[in-house]
Design a protein around this motif. Structure first.
Motif: not given
Length: 220
Positions: A154, A160, A170, A173, A186-188
């Motif tokens: 984060h 990010l 997104d 998480i 945070h997964r993307l």
């Protein structure tokens, strides 16, 4: 320096990704040594750990050796069903960092993950976006990927920001322990369709056709 026979025996040695400022390729011995030295100099503010595996917390000499062993291990363990491609990033002929892309069962799942780092003295020059663009072009245009995954803790605003700029969305998480403290990741996710409808810097791929079997593909 690369042996003239190596690209025939190990086609990945002939793979090149070129952007307006950068060249990405498999490192030779001298470039791998330069990459290890760059890691020893520092990759980020030591007060903040941006990686879930805190490899940069090691003392400089160990950090350099860890970089060497990591690359050697990935080469030695390469399988078409499970591969990690770590490319050295060069700017004006000098090593500035590493950009990786990896996959499991890529021929079936068509999904890759990316990871990277830049030497601390090369931060803030837009290289992170450019080198990620290069491997995303390899994944989507070169290998026919359908999804690309990334993740950042984060507090890793730079990573990010690169993901947001390139169109990732997104994807949930994860909770990790970093330096003995809880850390939120945070997964993307970026789809081929989202990538296709954006404008990107030009990327040139050389030597890919010969590499396709190593990625588990006979064609794209």
């Amino acid at each position: 320096m690369t042996s003239p026979r190596l690209p025939t025996q190990w086609p990945l040695a002939g793979l090149r990704l070129t952007t307006p400022r950068l060249e990405l390729r498999l490192p030779g011995p001298d470039e791998l040594s330069a990459l290890a030295s760059l890691a020893a100099e520092g990759v980020h503010d030591p007060a903040v750990q941006p990686f879930t595996v805190p490899w940069t917390d090691a003392e400089p000499g160990q950090r350099a050796r860890d970089v060497l062993q990591y690359h050697w291990r990935c080469w030695g363990e390469w399988q078409p069903q499970n591969w990690v491609l770590n490319l050295v990033v060069l700017y004006e002929g000098a090593v500035v960092g590493m950009q990786g892309v990896s996959a499991r069962d890529f021929a079936v799942c068509r999904e890759v993950s990316t990871g990277s780092w830049l030497g601390l003295r090369h931060h803030g020059r837009g290289m992170g976006t450019e080198m990620r663009t290069a491997v995303l072009h390899l994944a989507f245009a070169g290998l026919g990927a359908r999804h690309a995954l990334s993740g950042a803790l984060h507090h890793n605003a730079a990573s990010l920001a690169v993901s947001r700029k390139l169109g990732y969305r997104d994807d949930g998480i994860e909770h990790h322990a970093v330096r003995g403290e809880p850390a939120l990741m945070h997964r993307l996710r970026l789809t081929a369709e989202q990538w296709q409808y954006q404008e990107h810097i030009p990327v040139k791929l050389d030597g890919l056709t010969e590499c396709l079997p190593l990625f588990g593909l006979d064609r794209v």
